[in-house]
Scaffold this active site. Structure first.
Site, PDB file in Angstrom:
ATOM      1  N   MET A   1       0.507  -1.592  -0.143  1.00 21.49           N
ATOM      2  CA  MET A   1       0.033  -0.140   0.298  1.00 21.49           C
ATOM      3  C   MET A   1       0.938   0.685   0.037  1.00 21.49           C
ATOM      4  SD  MET A   1      -3.313  -1.099   2.276  1.00 21.49           S
ATOM      5  CE  MET A   1      -2.818  -0.744   3.473  1.00 21.49           C
TER       6      MET A   1
ATOM      7  N   HIS B   1       9.618   1.339   3.092  1.00 16.71           N
ATOM      8  CA  HIS B   1      10.201   1.061   4.092  1.00 16.71           C
ATOM      9  C   HIS B   1      11.169   0.072   3.645  1.00 16.71           C
ATOM     10  CE1 HIS B   1       7.719  -1.951   6.415  1.00 16.71           C
ATOM     11  NE2 HIS B   1       6.939  -0.679   6.326  1.00 16.71           N
TER      12      HIS B   1
ATOM     13  N   HIS C   1       9.331  -3.549   2.702  1.00 18.37           N
ATOM     14  CA  HIS C   1       9.147  -3.421   1.964  1.00 18.37           C
ATOM     15  C   HIS C   1      10.345  -3.988   0.555  1.00 18.37           C
ATOM     16  CE1 HIS C   1       5.359  -1.148   3.330  1.00 18.37           C
ATOM     17  NE2 HIS C   1       5.213  -2.358   2.891  1.00 18.37           N
TER      18      HIS C   1
ATOM     19  N   GLN D   1     -10.260  -2.832   2.251  1.00 17.63           N
ATOM     20  CA  GLN D   1      -9.954  -3.446   3.893  1.00 17.63           C
ATOM     21  C   GLN D   1     -10.094  -2.418   4.850  1.00 17.63           C
ATOM     22  OE1 GLN D   1      -5.628  -4.078   1.972  1.00 17.63           O
ATOM     23  NE2 GLN D   1      -5.466  -3.935   3.166  1.00 17.63           N
TER      24      GLN D   1
ATOM     25  N   GLY E   1       5.212 -10.335   3.516  1.00 21.16           N
ATOM     26  CA  GLY E   1       6.052  -9.646   4.881  1.00 21.16           C
ATOM     27  C   GLY E   1       5.259 -10.644   6.006  1.00 21.16           C
TER      28      GLY E   1
ATOM     29  N   ASP F   1       2.836  -9.401   8.135  1.00 21.32           N
ATOM     30  CA  ASP F   1       1.135  -9.643   9.180  1.00 21.32           C
ATOM     31  C   ASP F   1       1.339 -11.053   8.676  1.00 21.32           C
ATOM     32  OD1 ASP F   1       0.117  -6.770   9.024  1.00 21.32           O
ATOM     33  OD2 ASP F   1       1.767  -6.544   6.983  1.00 21.32           O
TER      34      ASP F   1
ATOM     35  N   GLN G   1      -2.862 -12.336   7.759  1.00 23.39           N
ATOM     36  CA  GLN G   1      -2.668 -12.285   5.846  1.00 23.39           C
ATOM     37  C   GLN G   1      -1.826 -12.777   5.421  1.00 23.39           C
ATOM     38  OE1 GLN G   1      -2.956  -7.782   3.694  1.00 23.39           O
ATOM     39  NE2 GLN G   1      -0.587  -8.512   3.840  1.00 23.39           N
TER      40      GLN G   1
ATOM     41  N   SER H   1       6.620  -0.671   9.572  1.00 29.85           N
ATOM     42  CA  SER H   1       5.590  -0.610   9.164  1.00 29.85           C
ATOM     43  C   SER H   1       5.749   0.841   9.013  1.00 29.85           C
ATOM     44  CB  SER H   1       4.651  -1.136  10.907  1.00 29.85           C
ATOM     45  OG  SER H   1       3.361  -0.329  10.524  1.00 29.85           O
TER      46      SER H   1
HETATM   47  O1  PAF Z   1      -0.291  -5.802   3.159  1.00 25.20           O
HETATM   48  C1  PAF Z   1      -0.537  -5.132   2.672  1.00 25.20           C
HETATM   49  O2  PAF Z   1       0.066  -3.895   2.857  1.00 25.20           O
HETATM   50  C2  PAF Z   1      -1.689  -4.869   1.797  1.00 25.20           C
HETATM   51  O3  PAF Z   1      -3.015  -5.450   2.749  1.00 25.20           O
HETATM   52  C3  PAF Z   1      -2.031  -5.686   1.173  1.00 25.20           C
HETATM   53  C4  PAF Z   1      -1.394  -6.897   1.222  1.00 25.20           C
HETATM   54  C5  PAF Z   1      -0.938  -5.156  -0.181  1.00 25.20           C
HETATM   55  C6  PAF Z   1      -3.217  -6.064   0.447  1.00 25.20           C
HETATM   56  O4  PAF Z   1      -3.718  -4.555   0.088  1.00 25.20           O
END
Ligand code: PAF
Length: 283
Positions: free
Chosen positions: A33, A37, A40, A64, A150, A153, A156, A188
């Site tokens: 998103m 940082h 990522h 989300q 990552g 999360d 996720q 984060s």
């Molecule tokens: O982890 C994130 O940044 C978001 O949840 C993702 C996986 C890009 C989905 O929008």
């Protein structure tokens, strides 16, 4: 390094990925998103080790976020993100608008069961529907061979693995270790909301989790260990604990003593909600 190609439409993304495929190249994707940082960037590095081309999506996905959450104030810094991607060697930044991803009349939602139940879902009931729907769209748009997420999360990551398994999406999901600052704080985008005093508090969360995971591995009573951890999180200065929970590492079902597991937590520091997790090694 060359600047990444910037594609803001699905059509432009598909043309580029198709050309790479015709040239026999393997493509990796890193969904983000933005507000990139070092965490990522570590995902981009892993993607580049596993593929010839790396696509990074930058899309603050509105579906989300709950209406009460931080969609409006979520950090957006595309110019800086593109520079970071250039330095990291990513090949393409996919930067769709909300209208490109969710055109008028959009009416589909993907709801994953299994690992999405409990934990985050208890506090953000629509979160994983939004994540699963956008991730499925990104995979169908970019058709990557693999995608890197990552472990920060963690729930996720488990949900995305389940999504791909259940829908036969031919994307290999790679989990990447959490990148932390020198004091253990998980990177984060939301850390940007924290002032210096809050950062000092935030940095203690991981140590509490590691201590608790070690106690669980050593045979501590689970309910007592979770209660102690929750009290410790509050006593260092967090305002509220949503959960501290021990779960099985793949299914996220209740953890069983002597099995490998994951200790996950979400807690509030002022108006900022932080999550973290650590492994519970089997004894
Ligand atoms: O982890 C994130 O940044 C978001 O949840 C993702 C996986 C890009 C989905 O929008």
């Amino acid at each position: 390094m060359n600047a990444p190609i910037v594609a803001d439409s699905v059509a432009a993304l598909r043309v580029q990925v198709r050309n790479w495929r015709l040239a026999g190249l393997r493509v990796a994707m890193v969904p983000t998103m933005g507000a990139l940082h070092d965490g990522h960037i570590s995902l981009v590095r892993i993607a580049l080790e596993r593929a010839d081309r790396c696509v990074v999506s930058i899309f603050v996905n509105p579906t989300q976020f709950a209406p009460t959450e931080d969609l409006d104030r979520y950090p957006r810094q595309l110019t800086r993100d593109l520079e970071r991607l250039r330095e990291a060697g990513a090949h393409l930044a996919f930067t769709p608008s909300v209208a490109e991803m969710y055109p008028t009349g959009f009416a589909t939602k993907i709801s994953v069961g299994g690992p999405s139940s409990g934990l985050e879902t208890d506090f953000r009931p629509n979160f994983f529907d939004g994540v699963a729907t956008v991730v499925a769209k990104l995979f169908l748009q970019a058709a990557p061979d693999c995608a890197v997420f990552g472990e920060k999360d963690y729930q996720q990551l488990c949900v995305v693995r389940q999504l791909c398994r259940d829908l036969d999406l031919p994307v290999e999901i790679v989990g990447a270790p959490t990148v932390r600052d020198a004091h253990g704080l998980a990177m984060s985008s939301r850390n940007a909301y924290l002032g210096d005093a809050e950062l000092d508090i935030a940095r203690q969360l991981n140590a509490i989790l590691r201590r608790t995971a070690a106690a669980l591995s050593a045979g501590a009573d689970e309910a007592d260990a979770i209660e102690d951890a929750t009290k410790a999180v509050i006593s260092v200065g967090f305002r509220k604990v949503d959960y501290v929970a021990a779960r099985a590492s793949v299914t996220l079902e209740p953890w069983q003593q002597n099995r490998n597991g994951r200790l996950l937590a979400a807690a509030w520091l002022g108006t900022t909600r932080l999550i973290d997790n650590v492994e519970i090694p089997s004894a």
